[in-house]
Design an enzyme around this catalytic site. Sequence first.
Site, mmCIF file in Angstrom:
data_model
loop_
_atom_site.group_PDB
_atom_site.id
_atom_site.type_symbol
_atom_site.label_atom_id
_atom_site.label_comp_id
_atom_site.label_asym_id
_atom_site.label_seq_id
_atom_site.Cartn_x
_atom_site.Cartn_y
_atom_site.Cartn_z
ATOM 1 N N GLU A 291 58.115 29.681 91.169
ATOM 2 C CA GLU A 291 57.036 28.684 91.164
ATOM 3 C C GLU A 291 55.667 29.360 91.304
ATOM 4 O O GLU A 291 54.656 28.826 90.875
ATOM 5 C CB GLU A 291 57.264 27.658 92.287
ATOM 6 N N HIS A 317 82.348 40.276 91.200
ATOM 7 C CA HIS A 317 83.420 39.716 90.369
ATOM 8 C C HIS A 317 82.870 38.597 89.497
ATOM 9 O O HIS A 317 83.591 37.675 89.122
ATOM 10 C CB HIS A 317 84.555 39.233 91.274
ATOM 11 N N LYS A 431 56.434 15.034 86.915
ATOM 12 C CA LYS A 431 56.174 14.079 88.004
ATOM 13 C C LYS A 431 55.535 12.814 87.452
ATOM 14 O O LYS A 431 55.904 11.705 87.815
ATOM 15 C CB LYS A 431 55.192 14.687 89.018
#
Length: 462
Positions: A291, A317, A431
């Site tokens: 961010e 793994h 937003k």
Amino acid sequence: MAIHLDYTNMLAANVPGGGISEAAWDDAETAFAAARRTLEAQRAAGALGFLDVAEGHASLAELRQFADGAGQAFNDIVVLGIGGSALGTIALRTALAAPRWNELSDDARDFFPRLHVLDNVDPTTIAPLLDRLELGSTLFIVISKSGSTAETMAQYLIVRAKLEEALEDGFQRHLVFITDPEKGALRAIARAERIVSLDVPPNVGGRFSVLSPVGLLPAALIGIDVHALVDGAADMARRCERATLAENPAGVYATLQWLADTQLGCGIHVLMPYSDPLRDLGDWFVQLWAESLGKLRDGTTPTGPTPMGALGATDQHSKVQLFMEGPRNKTVTFVAVKELPRDLEIPRLHGDIPELAYLGGHHLGELLDIERRATAGALARRGRPNMTITLDRVDAWHVGGLIMLLEMATIYAGALYGINPLDQPGVELGKQFTYAMLGRADAERARQEWEQLPKPDPRRVI
Ligand code: PA5
């Protein structure tokens, strides 16, 4: 008590065909000096409040008083928040409370409340938690710097309605707000209703706020040593202010990552602790780096690295195959821990089975550390740059130091990339579209823009 950064495996001499050349590293002194001047200027302008961590010592006493007094009247603490208002607290809980929790006696466990962090609005998680909680012994800490984030406000409205219904008078005692000292809806409600509230300093951004009341109050409530957290951070801040690049851990970290991205095409930056307690620090770092650094430089040029978390030895793994043989576009930063609070010896059983016999007599901590060294060496051998941050142990002092190292590295990296690491304009449009779809009164323009976007084409949906 020490934190060291070993960047041997970032340099070309040790990472054939993949590292940063000595010449580029020498030249980087100049770029770092400029980045440091930028940090100093931002600090002088009062924009980097997270660096004043040591000056918060006085308020720590108050915070501890609340945590050890009123706070201990509760069995459950629930943090409502998202992004920078939640991830640091989750990381602190996993690093510093969870391991110790296993060691506590039953009496001591009863003394500290349980800490839940609701960092999403998925009802699948929230509804059962609220069903389970005894509201009369629960404290809800609503954390939002802006005091208006949709997710956190939605959580607050649900919790408040439940508290009002269950407790009628006195429900306010079950709420604490942590928000801007002046602005936002939460602050207005706190004032009007005399709800206990703490400040997020205006010059401390959400993702840099874990060592402000945002992370420190929940930490203190579950018995984490907040003084040691702050002391470790302050010690690291001093190291990371040094003018000489080679003596400045945040400067070295940021400059190497920036060089690896811009000169070697290694723009994916992996943080890989070999430590279960540090596993959630990865998510915190990913938010901080992403961010802060993913920005349009000069308003036009998409810029910034892509952070990724991994956990050793588990991800040997999984992701390590990609790190070894996938595109040469990554750096890996290992986090090693020297001393573990406990260890287990591997029994000498099945001495006649070679695949098992070699393990007998070694310890799990040794195996974990050897696997980290083996992975770092293997990456270097294949020309994959990597470095290692080593903590003496996972305790509050070292975790505070590591947090500060990565926060200051983020500011230096912002300057090196030529972007502002303190804002996040890119999240705004999503937003606004959300507000528009939910019918918020001031989102008319976003609603018009939303309606012009292509809708799902039935021919393209299978
Ligand atoms: O780092 C940031 O600024 C963001 O991730 C915020 O922390 C997040 O959006 C939550 O914001 P607020 O604390 O205002 O509710």
